[in-house]
Design a protein around this motif. Sequence first.
Motif, PDB file in Angstrom:
ATOM      1  N   HIS B 274     -55.725  58.766 -15.902  1.00 32.46           N
ATOM      2  CA  HIS B 274     -54.716  59.807 -16.022  1.00 32.46           C
ATOM      3  C   HIS B 274     -54.743  60.715 -14.785  1.00 32.46           C
ATOM      4  CE1 HIS B 274     -52.413  63.141 -17.669  1.00 32.46           C
ATOM      5  NE2 HIS B 274     -52.028  62.333 -18.630  1.00 32.46           N
ATOM      6  N   PRO B 275     -53.565  61.041 -14.245  1.00 32.85           N
ATOM      7  CA  PRO B 275     -53.543  61.911 -13.055  1.00 32.85           C
ATOM      8  C   PRO B 275     -54.295  63.229 -13.254  1.00 32.85           C
ATOM      9  CG  PRO B 275     -51.384  60.954 -13.398  1.00 32.85           C
ATOM     10  CD  PRO B 275     -52.213  60.546 -14.577  1.00 32.85           C
ATOM     11  N   CYS B 313     -44.596  64.816 -21.402  1.00 34.96           N
ATOM     12  CA  CYS B 313     -45.986  64.898 -20.981  1.00 34.96           C
ATOM     13  C   CYS B 313     -46.304  66.349 -20.638  1.00 34.96           C
ATOM     14  CB  CYS B 313     -46.203  64.019 -19.759  1.00 34.96           C
ATOM     15  SG  CYS B 313     -47.834  64.267 -19.023  1.00 34.96           S
ATOM     16  N   PHE B 315     -48.464  67.531 -18.885  1.00 35.73           N
ATOM     17  CA  PHE B 315     -48.985  67.717 -17.530  1.00 35.73           C
ATOM     18  C   PHE B 315     -47.878  67.628 -16.477  1.00 35.73           C
ATOM     19  CE2 PHE B 315     -51.622  65.921 -13.881  1.00 35.73           C
ATOM     20  CZ  PHE B 315     -52.209  67.139 -13.571  1.00 35.73           C
ATOM     21  N   ARG B 316     -46.666  67.350 -16.901  1.00 33.53           N
ATOM     22  CA  ARG B 316     -45.651  66.999 -15.913  1.00 33.53           C
ATOM     23  C   ARG B 316     -45.293  68.125 -14.944  1.00 33.53           C
ATOM     24  NH1 ARG B 316     -40.772  69.561 -17.118  1.00 33.53           N
ATOM     25  NH2 ARG B 316     -40.420  69.922 -19.338  1.00 33.53           N
ATOM     26  N   CYS B 319     -48.111  67.545 -12.315  1.00 36.85           N
ATOM     27  CA  CYS B 319     -48.575  66.198 -11.980  1.00 36.85           C
ATOM     28  C   CYS B 319     -48.070  65.754 -10.607  1.00 36.85           C
ATOM     29  CB  CYS B 319     -48.096  65.212 -13.033  1.00 36.85           C
ATOM     30  SG  CYS B 319     -48.617  63.521 -12.663  1.00 36.85           S
ATOM     31  N   GLN B 321     -48.003  62.851  -9.605  1.00 36.22           N
ATOM     32  CA  GLN B 321     -47.443  61.497  -9.702  1.00 36.22           C
ATOM     33  C   GLN B 321     -46.282  61.399 -10.678  1.00 36.22           C
ATOM     34  OE1 GLN B 321     -50.558  58.361  -9.897  1.00 36.22           O
ATOM     35  NE2 GLN B 321     -52.006  60.027  -9.585  1.00 36.22           N
ATOM     36  N   ILE B 323     -43.030  60.762 -12.526  1.00 35.09           N
ATOM     37  CA  ILE B 323     -42.293  59.532 -12.208  1.00 35.09           C
ATOM     38  C   ILE B 323     -40.779  59.779 -12.030  1.00 35.09           C
ATOM     39  CG2 ILE B 323     -41.740  57.205 -13.049  1.00 35.09           C
ATOM     40  CD1 ILE B 323     -44.379  57.487 -14.757  1.00 35.09           C
ATOM     41  N   CYS B 418     -41.159  61.280 -17.818  1.00 37.60           N
ATOM     42  CA  CYS B 418     -42.311  62.116 -18.169  1.00 37.60           C
ATOM     43  C   CYS B 418     -41.915  63.345 -18.983  1.00 37.60           C
ATOM     44  CB  CYS B 418     -43.047  62.568 -16.918  1.00 37.60           C
ATOM     45  SG  CYS B 418     -43.594  61.201 -15.889  1.00 37.60           S
ATOM     46  N   PRO B 423     -45.984  60.785 -23.771  1.00 42.20           N
ATOM     47  CA  PRO B 423     -46.814  59.579 -23.718  1.00 42.20           C
ATOM     48  C   PRO B 423     -47.957  59.670 -24.724  1.00 42.20           C
ATOM     49  CG  PRO B 423     -47.299  61.012 -21.849  1.00 42.20           C
ATOM     50  CD  PRO B 423     -46.169  61.654 -22.601  1.00 42.20           C
ATOM     51  N   CYS B 434     -50.108  58.371 -20.516  1.00 42.36           N
ATOM     52  CA  CYS B 434     -49.362  58.586 -19.282  1.00 42.36           C
ATOM     53  C   CYS B 434     -48.405  57.420 -19.085  1.00 42.36           C
ATOM     54  CB  CYS B 434     -50.358  58.669 -18.121  1.00 42.36           C
ATOM     55  SG  CYS B 434     -49.598  58.585 -16.500  1.00 42.36           S
ATOM     56  N   HIS B 435     -47.210  57.711 -18.606  1.00 43.90           N
ATOM     57  CA  HIS B 435     -46.206  56.668 -18.423  1.00 43.90           C
ATOM     58  C   HIS B 435     -46.490  55.738 -17.257  1.00 43.90           C
ATOM     59  CE1 HIS B 435     -43.647  58.068 -21.591  1.00 43.90           C
ATOM     60  NE2 HIS B 435     -43.676  59.294 -21.111  1.00 43.90           N
ATOM     61  N   LEU B 436     -47.489  56.057 -16.463  1.00 44.99           N
ATOM     62  CA  LEU B 436     -47.862  55.122 -15.401  1.00 44.99           C
ATOM     63  C   LEU B 436     -48.501  53.876 -15.994  1.00 44.99           C
ATOM     64  CD1 LEU B 436     -49.426  57.620 -12.840  1.00 44.99           C
ATOM     65  CD2 LEU B 436     -47.285  56.364 -12.581  1.00 44.99           C
TER      66      LEU B 436
END
Lengths: 400, 453
Positions: B274-275, B313, B315-316, B319, B321, B323, B418, B423, B434-436
């Motif tokens: 997770h980022p 999310c 954390f977006r 974050c 990263q 998306i 995100c 997620p 996380c969507h990654l």
Amino acid sequence: MADEILKVRDLKTRFFTEEGQVNAVEGVSFDVRDGEIYGIVGESGSGKSVTALSLIDLVESPGRVTSGEVWYRNTELAEEFRDENPEAVDGEFVDVRRLPKGVRRSLRGPSFSMIFQDPMSSFNPSLTVGEQIAEAVEVQRRARANPRRTRSRTQGYGLGKMLVDSLVPSKSYVQDASMDRAVELLEQVGIPDPVDRADEYPHQFSGGMLQRAMIAQALAGEPDVLVADEPTTALDVTIQAQILNLLRDLQRDEGMSVVMITHDLGVIARMCDRVGVMYAGEIVERGTLEDVFENPVHPYTQGLLGSIPDLADPAPRLQPIEGNVPSLIDSEMGDRCYFADRCPKAMEDCLQRIPEFDAEKAGASDDEHRVRCVLAERQYDESQALHDGHFEEQEVAADD
Amino acid sequence: MTSDAEAAPDAAEGREPVLSVRDLKKYYFEQDSFLDSLLRRETQSVKAVDGISFDIQKGETLGLVGESGCGKSTTGETLLRLREATDGAIEFEGDDVLGMDRDELKAFRRRAQIVFQDPFSSLDPRMTIGDILVEPLKIHDLPAEVPSEQSKGEVRREKAKDYLERVGLSAGQIDRYPHEFSGGQRQRIGIARALMLEPEFIVLDEPVSALDVSVQAQVLNLLDDLQDEFGLTYLFIAHDLSVVRHICDRVAVMYLGNIVELGPTDDLFDDPKHPYTQALLDSVPRAAVEEQGRRVEPLPGDVPSPRNPPSGCRFRTRCPQVIPPKDVEIDQSTYREVMDLRDRIESNDLNLDTVWERADDENRSDKPAFKREFRAEFFAQGLSGENEATVERALDALAEDDHDRAAEILRERFASVCEQVRPVLQSGSHPAACHLYEQPERTEMAAEAPADD
Ligand code: SF4
Ligand code: SF4
């Protein structure tokens, strides 16, 4: 090699309490160079924070700096006092402790500045952050104009004053130019929307933001030396990373020297060039980061490094230092190595006298790796170790 | 060490969970404070814990880490019903904890104990150590039976002495008071007290955070030894990642009321997914020479308020990263900047006056200057193509003081998965919310409205 900006020699600070005289700082010496971050690391009760306060003359009753010298390189002051007070001058250096009180106090800000663990306690809750920084700016201006007379509502902010201030709301009297400078400082320490934030009160700031604001306040006087006492201890680790980056950038951009005081060996490792390890009021080992972290000689330094779990390499079992931090009450300290009762290598010789740094004199180069331990000069020999339980038996004998 | 102690089950073998938590929520509904009424603020719930699930296996130590306000301590206290859960399910050895009545709860508390961070505040200063240790036995009226030649009091006192020795103190200290002990010793007393009822499970809430490192190491070793000796299961709540790595078998990372990653300790530390976990681990200063001068790319800003957490999310908003939509080509750092701008507009945290001021235009007519200032503040590099055109339109709207339209323009092109879908943790031994990483199919897309108020 950079020159020294600060040379601290045999500094002693004592607290006179009901339980007796507490030797919080017991003969501390170190140098800080231009543009370096000097680290002082120790556990609670090691005297590291009192050392910080002693440096900039902020020790409060019942404590007092009782002896020692704090040589500060400042040609102007050296000229000014060379005739008036020759004792206080040595070349370009002045001994801050021998300067008149008013002058000493005027150094806070333009020469030395300090940031603390808890920014809340150094801000007045009833004034906006901007006003308080602007005020620090004005104090510095006045100090420059007339170094012998300065006063501030925010310096050394304490509980007593907080009470008075909350009963008698203060009026703002800062000038626009100072306010502009305050906003600039807030911007410099990375506070977004500094114009708006300047009008907010301390409680409207997050911990990390308030820490930045305190740093801005400390920078108002463009100090030569910034003393940072546990500046990130109260912060979360991701916020700590922001503040450490900020301190490093400011130190580089402003060319200041920083004395970084912390219990966190990781913070020391990231930030410092040279480091002193404190235990029971003394610096017991000092040297470059590499000396102290890679080749520690003092058993306390070794124990400290063995106690911390490593993020990258989880050792199966930690090697703690047994026992607890000793009493610093003068009558109980005794003339022996203060670490002896916790030291796994203690010998008869350790009990004879307090180990000194070898061949140390004021003004001597401070470059070498130095250790206050009988083992600095010889190899450890297990056959000389005191037998297990040596100190417990002494205690029992003393109790009877 | 005593020989009659229960043998510790092998953590790897113990498959059945001691404790099982499903979708646990704890919201606080704060009373209106004076300030709230003054500012006419609406009081909202604080989502301290917002739907977390995990199991703890017998004999293992599960770490719960995160920064202040992430909900880790609330989780610990809610598990033991020191606080009442808002929603969710907790099973302890198959029993439904949230449904227990008073008697059942009392029985449960014998088996599940807690040790707090500050040993001093949790010990009554007027009680002797003996009184403190014996108290839980009195409350539970234990032991049920005693040998005829001994009184209950005597048996309890003997046991207190025994446990003092087991935590590394001496039985002779039983009549002393807490203030006569150092911080480390007091924490040992706190641990002894938790052990007196012979629990199976202990929540350790920052048990070594207040201690100096040399003493911290002693207490960590003690906790290790006691776990082996009594076959204990621990939930270890901490913010210090090095300590967690040292003592835990598995670790759950929390952010803003959610568990964002969960896995075996070594996997999680060596290969964080997770980022947020990545940023967290990267931030920790290591006590090693290699750390010197290391520059961390820190997370921007502060953790958002749990009163109004970000959609999707959590954390977006920070974050690195986050998306971008599939059909939008944009480099990652520029996308982050666009999202920051959007967040600021949507959270009403943007003061246009200062931008106009900097554009040096009192009548607010020089829009190109205004937009230039804006770009300078938000974007390190120029944008291009459709991205540029969209930002340009949004800034036009801002220049006309139309925040809503500016937000909408940006949202239309730049909305991220995100922010739309929260997620979740996948199944498997090392999931990351996380969507990654591949997310489970959902029958109903739990789309959440973006927080635009
Ligand atoms: S002087 Fe002796 S007791 Fe003190 S640290 Fe060195 S070896 Fe240990
Ligand atoms: S879901 Fe998106 S915003 Fe959240 S951590 Fe993953 S990439 Fe970042």
